[in-house]
Design a protein around this motif. Structure first.
Motif, PDB file in Angstrom:
ATOM      1  N   VAL A 170      16.993   1.748 -43.955  1.00  0.00           N
ATOM      2  CA  VAL A 170      17.733   3.525 -44.120  1.00  0.00           C
ATOM      3  C   VAL A 170      18.928   3.253 -43.367  1.00  0.00           C
ATOM      4  O   VAL A 170      18.281   2.934 -42.059  1.00  0.00           O
ATOM      5  CB  VAL A 170      15.813   4.253 -43.286  1.00  0.00           C
ATOM      6  CG1 VAL A 170      16.606   5.700 -43.272  1.00  0.00           C
ATOM      7  CG2 VAL A 170      15.144   3.834 -44.554  1.00  0.00           C
ATOM      8  N   PHE A 171      19.760   4.545 -43.709  1.00  0.00           N
ATOM      9  CA  PHE A 171      21.878   4.667 -43.136  1.00  0.00           C
ATOM     10  C   PHE A 171      20.863   6.539 -42.637  1.00  0.00           C
ATOM     11  O   PHE A 171      20.482   7.610 -43.508  1.00  0.00           O
ATOM     12  CB  PHE A 171      22.218   4.172 -43.572  1.00  0.00           C
ATOM     13  CG  PHE A 171      23.610   4.994 -43.026  1.00  0.00           C
ATOM     14  CD1 PHE A 171      23.983   3.542 -42.600  1.00  0.00           C
ATOM     15  CD2 PHE A 171      23.642   5.730 -42.481  1.00  0.00           C
ATOM     16  CE1 PHE A 171      25.132   3.296 -42.229  1.00  0.00           C
ATOM     17  CE2 PHE A 171      25.347   5.556 -41.955  1.00  0.00           C
ATOM     18  CZ  PHE A 171      26.023   4.555 -41.819  1.00  0.00           C
ATOM     19  N   LEU A 172      21.208   6.693 -41.382  1.00  0.00           N
ATOM     20  CA  LEU A 172      21.009   7.855 -40.517  1.00  0.00           C
ATOM     21  C   LEU A 172      22.152   8.556 -40.531  1.00  0.00           C
ATOM     22  O   LEU A 172      23.346   7.552 -39.476  1.00  0.00           O
ATOM     23  CB  LEU A 172      20.034   8.038 -39.404  1.00  0.00           C
ATOM     24  CG  LEU A 172      18.500   7.304 -39.751  1.00  0.00           C
ATOM     25  CD1 LEU A 172      17.661   6.711 -38.394  1.00  0.00           C
ATOM     26  CD2 LEU A 172      17.146   8.400 -40.867  1.00  0.00           C
ATOM     27  N   PHE A 173      22.609   9.377 -40.512  1.00  0.00           N
ATOM     28  CA  PHE A 173      24.016   9.984 -40.796  1.00  0.00           C
ATOM     29  C   PHE A 173      23.796  12.061 -39.985  1.00  0.00           C
ATOM     30  O   PHE A 173      22.661  12.671 -40.678  1.00  0.00           O
ATOM     31  CB  PHE A 173      24.718  10.473 -41.936  1.00  0.00           C
ATOM     32  CG  PHE A 173      26.133  11.102 -41.566  1.00  0.00           C
ATOM     33  CD1 PHE A 173      27.088  10.629 -40.934  1.00  0.00           C
ATOM     34  CD2 PHE A 173      26.260  12.018 -42.278  1.00  0.00           C
ATOM     35  CE1 PHE A 173      28.159  11.684 -40.327  1.00  0.00           C
ATOM     36  CE2 PHE A 173      27.081  13.290 -42.271  1.00  0.00           C
ATOM     37  CZ  PHE A 173      27.902  13.132 -41.539  1.00  0.00           C
ATOM     38  N   GLY A 174      23.961  11.674 -38.321  1.00  0.00           N
ATOM     39  CA  GLY A 174      24.107  12.621 -38.332  1.00  0.00           C
ATOM     40  C   GLY A 174      24.986  13.153 -37.003  1.00  0.00           C
ATOM     41  O   GLY A 174      25.095  12.082 -36.304  1.00  0.00           O
TER      42      GLY A 174
END
Length: 457
Positions: A170-174
């Motif tokens: 999973v790639f988290l962007f924020g």
């Protein structure tokens, strides 16, 4: 028709074992046959989804001792004992100690089948109930960590619950402070790997010369100062979850090595020549646009594609609307308890100021402000405005809402605060807000507020 389940069949007499095994397979059961108890004890665990059928009289570990050890692993595993006539008193005693049933030799095969079917149905029910409880616990855990009632946070929680049971990367962007590591921990804690390590690495905080040793470990004498063997982060996370934060700050040569590890599922310690297999789930995160990072040459495209099997965008605080006030209330209550201060309710002007601020530091900045609000000696009339100006002395760009949006946000926050303050007591809320029952009911319905959600507040 529901498929038959699994049976572990233990009998030291080969002819009996083969005959019973064939009969059960004809009845569509999946049968694993064992000549002694040790094979069962090497393989059975709490996830076992079937029935254990065992003879009592066996050399070594007999059926009663096997039952005792299996029930120590999981008290709810059904154990059916095969007994000779002289063993019946012993079998009755075993039932009192947790055995599901016993079958007396010689027996009709149909009797054995019926007993196993009933036991298998019971086991399926036990596992189903456990899975349901785990889902409820996971939901509760996520809601306690990712607080809020707005659409953005509810969608984030749902994405985490959908992806957590899988092993997908999973790639988290924020943005910084939005909650990427909290989201990564929720993914781990709601997964089947929750009982193993969650290992977080901030790729922007490791000196370039130490990256390889930090990630993969080293053998004694691998380089000057390498005294003794060291286990790296990848190896430490074996069986669990590895969180690579700020992945765009990892040196490109290390990105290539990480990609190979993910493809081959094995590492080599620095100074070693023996591959070490690893089984990890990787969650990565960045606070910059990953596509732009690839275009700028700071993030390898092949690594990004490997990590970006599923992508979750963490909403910034300024886009979470009414959750801003809810979170501020929560953090001030925590701070008041921690510092032994009285909780301080917000005024309408405070709510307006919190909602209008742009929150460049996101939830992290909000939590910091809540603590300073509790500890500050500044007068209450303008404490929030004073602290917000301190937070952003250069004057951050304000968030603009239409008049209708501001009125709706303000109204919901006031009603919600009153409900929380009075623990869902409608009469007290009506009196405080000077509203008739019908009007209050309509406003609660319009804003998605339910009295039962505030009864324990």
């Amino acid at each position: 028709m529901k498929p038959a389940g699994r049976v572990y069949l233990v009998d030291d007499e080969e002819s009996m074992r083969v005959a019973m095994g064939q009969w059960l397979e004809l009845a569509d059961f999946k049968v694993d046959c064992f000549a002694d108890s040790r094979g069962v004890l090497d393989t059975i665990d709490r996830s076992f989804d079937g029935v254990l059928v065992t003879d009592i009289r066996m050399p070594g570990i007999d059926g009663l001792e096997l039952m005792r050890r299996v029930l120590a692993i999981d008290r709810k595993i059904p154990v059916v004992l095969i007994t000779a006539h002289g063993d019946i008193p012993m079998a009755v005693t075993a039932i009192r100690k947790g055995a599901y049933d016993f079958i007396e030799k010689p027996f009709e095969p149909d009797i054995l089948l019926e007993t196993i079917r009933r036991a298998e149905e019971q086991r399926a029910l036990v596992l189903e109930n456990r899975a349901l409880k785990k889902r409820l616990q996971d939901t509760s855990a996520i809601e306690s960590k990712l607080l809020g009632t707005g659409d953005a946070i509810q969608f984030l929680r749902q994405e985490i619950q959908d992806l957590a049971p899988t092993d997908a990367s999973v790639f988290l962007f924020g943005e910084t402070g939005a909650g990427k590591e909290v989201s990564a921990r929720c993914l781990h804690e709601a997964s089947d790997r929750a009982d193993r390590e969650f290992v977080a690495i901030n790729c922007g905080a490791i000196p370039e010369g130490l990256f390889e040793s930090e990630l993969f470990g080293h053998e004694s004498g691998a380089f000057t100062g390498a005294i003794g063997r060291r286990i790296g982060k990848f190896e430490r996370a074996d069986g669990g979850t590895l969180f690579l934060d700020e992945i765009n700050n990892m040196p490109l040569n290390m990105q290539a090595k990480v990609l190979r590890v993910l493809q081959e599922k094995e590492i080599e310690r620095l100074g070693g020549n023996k591959p070490i297999p690893i089984n990890i789930r990787v969650i990565s995160a960045t606070n910059v646009d990953p596509e732009q990072a690839c275009a700028d040459g700071v993030l390898r495209k092949d690594l990004y594609y490997r990590l970006n099997v599923a992508r979750i965008t963490i909403p910034p605080l300024r886009k979470r609307g009414r959750d801003i006030v809810l979170l501020f209330d929560y953090f001030t209550a925590q701070a008041a308890k921690r510092y032994n201060r009285e909780p301080i309710p917000l005024k309408p002007s405070d709510i307006t100021a919190l909602m209008a601020y742009s929150w460049p530091g996101n939830v992290r900045e909000l939590k910091n402000l809540a603590e300073r609000y509790v500890l500050s000696s500044h007068r209450m009339e303008n404490r929030i405005s004073y602290l917000l100006n301190q937070s952003d002395p250069l004057g951050s760009e304000e968030v603009h809402h239409s008049l209708a949006e501001q009125a709706e946000i303000f109204e919901r926050c006031v009603v919600e605060q009153s409900l929380r303050k009075h623990g869902g007591n409608i009469a007290a809320v009506m009196e405080e807000l000077d509203l008739p029952r019908r009007t209050l009911n309509q406003k609660m319905q319009n804003h998605g507020l339910c009295r039962k959600d505030f009864l324990s507040s």
